[in-house]
Scaffold this motif. Structure first.
Motif, PDB file in Angstrom:
ATOM      1  N   SER A 191       0.692  -1.100  -0.021  1.00 35.86           N
ATOM      2  CA  SER A 191       0.037   0.063   0.170  1.00 35.86           C
ATOM      3  C   SER A 191       0.948   1.087  -0.147  1.00 35.86           C
ATOM      4  CB  SER A 191      -0.715  -0.090   0.990  1.00 35.86           C
ATOM      5  OG  SER A 191      -0.145   0.231   2.348  1.00 35.86           O
ATOM      6  N   PHE A 192       0.195   2.322  -0.290  1.00 33.48           N
ATOM      7  CA  PHE A 192       1.149   3.597  -0.391  1.00 33.48           C
ATOM      8  C   PHE A 192       1.680   3.980   1.103  1.00 33.48           C
ATOM      9  CE2 PHE A 192       1.718   8.068   0.027  1.00 33.48           C
ATOM     10  CZ  PHE A 192       2.072   8.495  -1.186  1.00 33.48           C
ATOM     11  N   GLY A 193       1.018   3.714   2.305  1.00 32.28           N
ATOM     12  CA  GLY A 193       1.453   4.058   3.512  1.00 32.28           C
ATOM     13  C   GLY A 193       2.464   3.036   3.800  1.00 32.28           C
TER      14      GLY A 193
ATOM     15  N   ASP B 175      -4.089   7.498   4.483  1.00 31.60           N
ATOM     16  CA  ASP B 175      -5.328   7.357   5.055  1.00 31.60           C
ATOM     17  C   ASP B 175      -5.056   7.682   6.643  1.00 31.60           C
ATOM     18  OD1 ASP B 175      -4.937   4.829   6.496  1.00 31.60           O
ATOM     19  OD2 ASP B 175      -5.134   4.030   4.481  1.00 31.60           O
ATOM     20  N   PRO B 176      -6.040   8.016   7.568  1.00 28.39           N
ATOM     21  CA  PRO B 176      -6.063   8.111   8.977  1.00 28.39           C
ATOM     22  C   PRO B 176      -5.074   7.237   9.606  1.00 28.39           C
ATOM     23  CG  PRO B 176      -8.022   8.843   8.313  1.00 28.39           C
ATOM     24  CD  PRO B 176      -7.564   8.081   7.015  1.00 28.39           C
ATOM     25  N   ALA B 177      -5.346   5.867   9.398  1.00 34.76           N
ATOM     26  CA  ALA B 177      -4.789   5.011  10.056  1.00 34.76           C
ATOM     27  C   ALA B 177      -3.220   4.746   9.724  1.00 34.76           C
ATOM     28  CB  ALA B 177      -5.381   3.471   9.736  1.00 34.76           C
TER      29      ALA B 177
ATOM     30  N   ASP C  76       3.542   7.221  15.045  1.00 37.76           N
ATOM     31  CA  ASP C  76       3.814   6.397  15.935  1.00 37.76           C
ATOM     32  C   ASP C  76       5.542   5.972  15.926  1.00 37.76           C
ATOM     33  OD1 ASP C  76       1.571   6.502  17.395  1.00 37.76           O
ATOM     34  OD2 ASP C  76       0.745   4.603  16.899  1.00 37.76           O
ATOM     35  N   ILE C  77       5.804   5.673  14.592  1.00 38.48           N
ATOM     36  CA  ILE C  77       7.074   5.335  14.066  1.00 38.48           C
ATOM     37  C   ILE C  77       8.115   6.250  14.337  1.00 38.48           C
ATOM     38  CG2 ILE C  77       8.483   4.493  11.979  1.00 38.48           C
ATOM     39  CD1 ILE C  77       5.873   2.941  11.208  1.00 38.48           C
ATOM     40  N   LEU C  78       7.672   7.641  13.753  1.00 40.67           N
ATOM     41  CA  LEU C  78       8.621   8.619  13.895  1.00 40.67           C
ATOM     42  C   LEU C  78       8.826   9.155  15.226  1.00 40.67           C
ATOM     43  CD1 LEU C  78       6.972  10.866  10.947  1.00 40.67           C
ATOM     44  CD2 LEU C  78       9.176   9.409  10.802  1.00 40.67           C
ATOM     45  N   ARG C  79       8.094   9.088  16.156  1.00 43.69           N
ATOM     46  CA  ARG C  79       8.040   9.443  17.358  1.00 43.69           C
ATOM     47  C   ARG C  79       9.112   8.533  18.132  1.00 43.69           C
ATOM     48  NH1 ARG C  79       3.171   8.676  18.819  1.00 43.69           N
ATOM     49  NH2 ARG C  79       2.343  10.834  18.031  1.00 43.69           N
TER      50      ARG C  79
END
Length: 255
Positions: A142-144, A172-174, A181-184
């Motif tokens: 997927s794009f995400g 998308d929001p998810a 969460d990953i970047l944090r």
């Protein structure tokens, strides 16, 4: 003990060959481990600034230093290892038959081989939650997921600075939440160019506004976003009903 900043930009000015002046003297210092959002209207010079950080653009006035190393031709290989740019479209970065090969490309080009290379690749994929997709073709994701793999290709180089160009666009929001969460969780200096102001507030404790080629504001993200006159002056708009102060009170503390 003086800690060398991750990034020092001093008096950076740049005009394109057609005469368009994009930067008029930018000064910006980013400390190690800081997360800074770069905000501003289209045409403000944000992309021009980013392309100076790893020497894609050069020849203007002023200087750029990454972890004490000047961005100059003789240092470009090391600078490009230290400054990892994740472009807006992951398909600009993913071009190998499998996810594993894409993430291995940079370290392998730098001479890494064998078990060390595999460990680096799988470690980077684990950081973005994509280890189980190592043998998939990127175009099957997927794009995400492709954006997360694009982040992994940069993390595999153990960068000093992670530069994110519109990281939440087209998600998308998810997927947007998963990427946040990953970047944090990453232990790296982050420079995030974005129009997504709530995302900037969520992930970056500091924000600068780049407008008409100069830094027009530099402060805590919540203070910058809460200054209605400043925002209006620089054509920045929060989503309807979004209150930065209220939102900031619910967020985990920034590094």
């Amino acid at each position: 003990m003086n800690v060398v900043p991750s990034l020092e930009v001093s008096g950076l000015a740049f005009a394109y060959p057609d005469g368009h002046q994009a930067l008029f003297g930018v000064d910006l210092t980013v400390g190690r481990g800081e997360r800074v959002a770069v905000l501003g209207p289209n045409g403000a010079g944000k992309t021009t600034l980013v392309l100076h950080l790893n020497g894609i653009l050069e020849g203007g006035a002023g200087s750029v230093t990454v972890a004490g190393l000047p961005v100059a031709r003789k240092n470009l290989a090391e600078i490009r290892r230290r400054v990892g740019i994740v472009f807006q479209d992951p398909d600009d970065q993913l071009f190998m038959p499998t996810v594993r090969e894409d993430v291995a490309f940079g370290p392998a080009a730098a001479g890494m081989r064998g078990a060390e290379l595999e460990e680096r690749v799988m470690g980077a994929l684990a950081q973005v939650g994509m280890a189980q997709y190592a043998d998939r073709p990127p175009h099957h994701l997927s794009f995400g997921q492709r954006r997360r793999v694009a982040v992994a290709t940069v993390l595999a180089m153990s960068p000093e600075i992670l530069v994110l160009d519109e990281p939440s666009s087209n998600l998308d929001p998810a997927s947007r939440r998963e990427l946040a969460d990953i970047l944090r969780g990453l232990d790296v200096t982050v420079l995030m160019v974005t129009h997504d102001l709530p995302y900037a507030l969520e992930l970056c404790g500091r924000a600068v506004i780049l407008s008409e080629g100069v830094i027009a504001a530099d402060g805590s993200t919540v203070e910058v976003l809460s200054d209605e006159v400043l925002m209006r002056t620089h054509r920045l708009e929060l989503p309807f009903g979004f209150d930065p102060t209220l939102a900031a009170s619910t967020l985990p503390s920034h590094p």
